[in-house]
Write an enzyme that holds these catalytic residues in place. Structure first.
Site, PDB file in Angstrom:
ATOM      1  N   ASP A 111     -22.468   5.216  95.370  1.00 13.68           N
ATOM      2  CA  ASP A 111     -23.135   6.102  94.418  1.00 13.68           C
ATOM      3  C   ASP A 111     -23.594   7.391  95.105  1.00 13.68           C
ATOM      4  O   ASP A 111     -24.255   7.356  96.142  1.00 13.68           O
ATOM      5  CB  ASP A 111     -24.343   5.378  93.821  1.00 13.68           C
ATOM      6  N   HIS A 124     -31.531  11.698  96.601  1.00 11.71           N
ATOM      7  CA  HIS A 124     -32.638  12.036  95.704  1.00 11.71           C
ATOM      8  C   HIS A 124     -33.944  12.226  96.477  1.00 11.71           C
ATOM      9  O   HIS A 124     -34.672  13.199  96.284  1.00 11.71           O
ATOM     10  CB  HIS A 124     -32.855  10.934  94.665  1.00 11.71           C
ATOM     11  N   ASP A 129     -19.361   8.337  91.870  1.00 13.91           N
ATOM     12  CA  ASP A 129     -19.588   8.739  90.488  1.00 13.91           C
ATOM     13  C   ASP A 129     -19.951  10.208  90.332  1.00 13.91           C
ATOM     14  O   ASP A 129     -19.738  10.796  89.269  1.00 13.91           O
ATOM     15  CB  ASP A 129     -20.682   7.878  89.859  1.00 13.91           C
ATOM     16  N   HIS A 130     -20.510  10.819  91.367  1.00 12.57           N
ATOM     17  CA  HIS A 130     -20.944  12.208  91.284  1.00 12.57           C
ATOM     18  C   HIS A 130     -21.375  12.652  92.675  1.00 12.57           C
ATOM     19  O   HIS A 130     -21.459  11.844  93.613  1.00 12.57           O
ATOM     20  CB  HIS A 130     -22.122  12.363  90.310  1.00 12.57           C
ATOM     21  N   ASN A 169     -28.006   7.846  81.546  1.00 10.28           N
ATOM     22  CA  ASN A 169     -28.461   6.673  82.298  1.00 10.28           C
ATOM     23  C   ASN A 169     -29.492   5.881  81.514  1.00 10.28           C
ATOM     24  O   ASN A 169     -29.582   4.657  81.640  1.00 10.28           O
ATOM     25  CB  ASN A 169     -29.065   7.108  83.637  1.00 10.28           C
ATOM     26  N   ASP A 184     -26.861   7.795  97.145  1.00 10.52           N
ATOM     27  CA  ASP A 184     -27.578   8.404  96.029  1.00 10.52           C
ATOM     28  C   ASP A 184     -29.091   8.389  96.245  1.00 10.52           C
ATOM     29  O   ASP A 184     -29.763   9.419  96.073  1.00 10.52           O
ATOM     30  CB  ASP A 184     -27.236   7.669  94.735  1.00 10.52           C
ATOM     31  N   THR A 201     -24.821   8.352  86.824  1.00  9.81           N
ATOM     32  CA  THR A 201     -24.302   7.072  87.304  1.00  9.81           C
ATOM     33  C   THR A 201     -23.628   6.247  86.210  1.00  9.81           C
ATOM     34  O   THR A 201     -22.462   5.855  86.347  1.00  9.81           O
ATOM     35  CB  THR A 201     -25.437   6.257  87.947  1.00  9.81           C
ATOM     36  N   HIS A 241     -28.382  15.354  90.573  1.00 10.69           N
ATOM     37  CA  HIS A 241     -27.073  15.564  89.974  1.00 10.69           C
ATOM     38  C   HIS A 241     -27.296  15.692  88.479  1.00 10.69           C
ATOM     39  O   HIS A 241     -28.415  15.935  88.029  1.00 10.69           O
ATOM     40  CB  HIS A 241     -26.136  14.404  90.328  1.00 10.69           C
TER      41      HIS A 241
END
Length: 437
Positions: free
Chosen positions: A37, A201, A244-245, A94, A197, A73, A350
């Site tokens: 992720d 963050h 995913d990103h 999400n 991920d 996600t 994101h």
């Protein structure tokens, strides 16, 4: 005379076979899909990653892939596993929500809520099971619910508060998945990791802790390679590694004047539903008769773009969604949307426009069906689904992807090589027979 007659009969038989070539099907291989992720496309460029580098030699690499719009996600993972745009599969955030009742369910709690995921687009697990294969989901978003009443054969769901960065557990998860393939004959397994991920963050994409997690991911890839060999799966298991990103640095005061939407409109008076305070993507439902007023007010806010749902760009593939509220707000890269107060703490995020390079992500693949040392041009993540169907030798559900985009990654296409080889062999036999005659 008898020898010539026998040879003539052999030649006739060979001609008959040649005119009806054998339609051999290659042995079905197994498939492991791994998602890390938030793994931005360039995260391996400022860190020593010997195992990821080796994968470039041992398999295929895309320069980057573009996630769907929404770069979140749940929506993005579900596009990968269904091959459908977000407006088709309807996992549009999400957060599970109902704009009519103001229901809002946090992401981790949606992972067991079938009503959020089961909207008609069948994910690959169910499609494969319906064609006789065994499938499993290890923490992969959407894997822990039922589709038309049918569950994934085996599904583990990530619980709230579960640590995402335990390297020992990462290796144990790989051992578990390898045993599913080698001892229980699973055909498809999807494996999800929540990093990088979380660190992106919390610390931002440029922080040293993010680089350390990439090193940990690289060590995990090395362990995966060893495990594949240890379980004797080298010749039977294809592996796709993706995400995913991406991730970008969030701009904060005093560097920038942060966005507070209530400065530009009275949210309580003009809207009946909202999801803001969630990074760079926001949704609102205006009160009856107030849509134009809300749109006009937000059009005056800086560092964002506001859309009416029915006027969203076609490239977003969102406007046909029944779930999405009438107003969509997309912040400029690095800006976060605050509703009434600045409460946002993330240093990276994101959810921004999928055309931004910071939102692009990775693609690696290796195994018996993939070319070696092959660099692919970028492609959209939606095209991974038909590629996976091809690898599993199953009929795909209706989808928005195209195998033509990714087929060049493969060594061959199905049994066509066998048919060509058989044809050449038959012609050689014929030439020998007629030379004797």
């Amino acid at each position: 005379m008898k020898v010539r007659l026998e040879l003539f009969l052999v030649a006739t038989a060979v001609l008959t076979v040649a005119s009806n070539p054998l339609r051999t099907t290659p042995e079905r291989k197994k498939l492991l899909l791994i998602s890390f992720d938030g793994f931005r496309w360039d995260y391996d460029q400022d860190v020593d990653t010997p195992n990821l580098d080796q994968l470039v030699q041992d398999g295929v690499k895309a320069k980057y892939i573009t996630p769907p719009m929404l770069t979140m996600t749940g929506p993005s993972h579900f596009t990968t596993i269904t091959g459908r745009w977000v407006e088709d599969h309807e996992v549009v955030h999400n957060i599970m929500f109902d704009a009519k009742t103001n229901l809002k369910v946090p992401y981790k709690q949606t992972l067991k809520r079938s009503e959020w995921w089961d909207n008609g687009a069948l994910p690959l697990w169910i499609t494969a099971q319906n064609q006789g294969l065994k499938t499993a989901s290890f923490f992969y978003p959407g894997g822990g619910v039922k589709y038309k009443g049918q569950a994934v054969n085996r599904a583990l769901v990530e619980t709230y508060g579960h640590p995402d960065d335990n390297e020992t557990e990462w290796r144990q998860n790989i051992d578990t998945v390898m045993s599913w393939f080698s001892e229980e004959d699973f055909h498809l397994v999807t494996l999800y990791y929540g990093e990088p991920d979380n660190v992106g963050h919390a610390k931002g994409p440029d922080h040293q802790d993010r680089k350390e997690i990439i090193k940990q991911i690289d060590r995990t890839i090395g362990y995966l390679m060893e495990a594949i060999t240890r379980h004797h799966l080298t010749d039977t298991l294809n592996v796709i590694i993706t995400s995913d990103h991406g991730m970008t640095r969030v701009k904060k005061r005093p560097e920038v004047d942060e966005i507070v939407l209530n400065k530009y409109l009275n949210l309580l008076k003009l809207t009946s539903f909202e999801i803001l305070d969630y990074g760079g993507f926001g949704i609102l439902t205006p009160r009856p008769g107030k849509e134009q007023e809300v749109f006009d007010a937000l059009s005056n806010a800086p560092n964002l773009t506001v859309y009416k749902k029915n006027e969203l760009p076609d490239s977003f593939h969102l406007s046909k969604s029944q779930r999405l509220p009438p107003i969509v707000v997309v912040a400029d890269l690095g800006f976060n949307l605050n509703s009434r107060f600045i409460i946002y703490v993330n240093k990276g995020d994101h959810g921004y426009h999928n055309g931004e390079m910071d939102m692009k992500t990775i693609f690696r693949a290796f195994g018996p069906d993939f070319k070696k040392n092959f660099l692919s041009e970028p492609f959209d993540s939606i095209h991974i689904y038909p590629l996976m169907c091809k690898l599993l030798q199953i009929e795909a559900e209706p989808n928005n992807g195209s195998l033509a985009v990714t087929e060049e990654l493969l060594l061959h296409s199905g049994g066509s090589e066998c048919r060509r080889t058989s044809g050449v062999l038959m012609m050689s036999i014929l030439l020998v027979v007629f030379a004797v005659l």
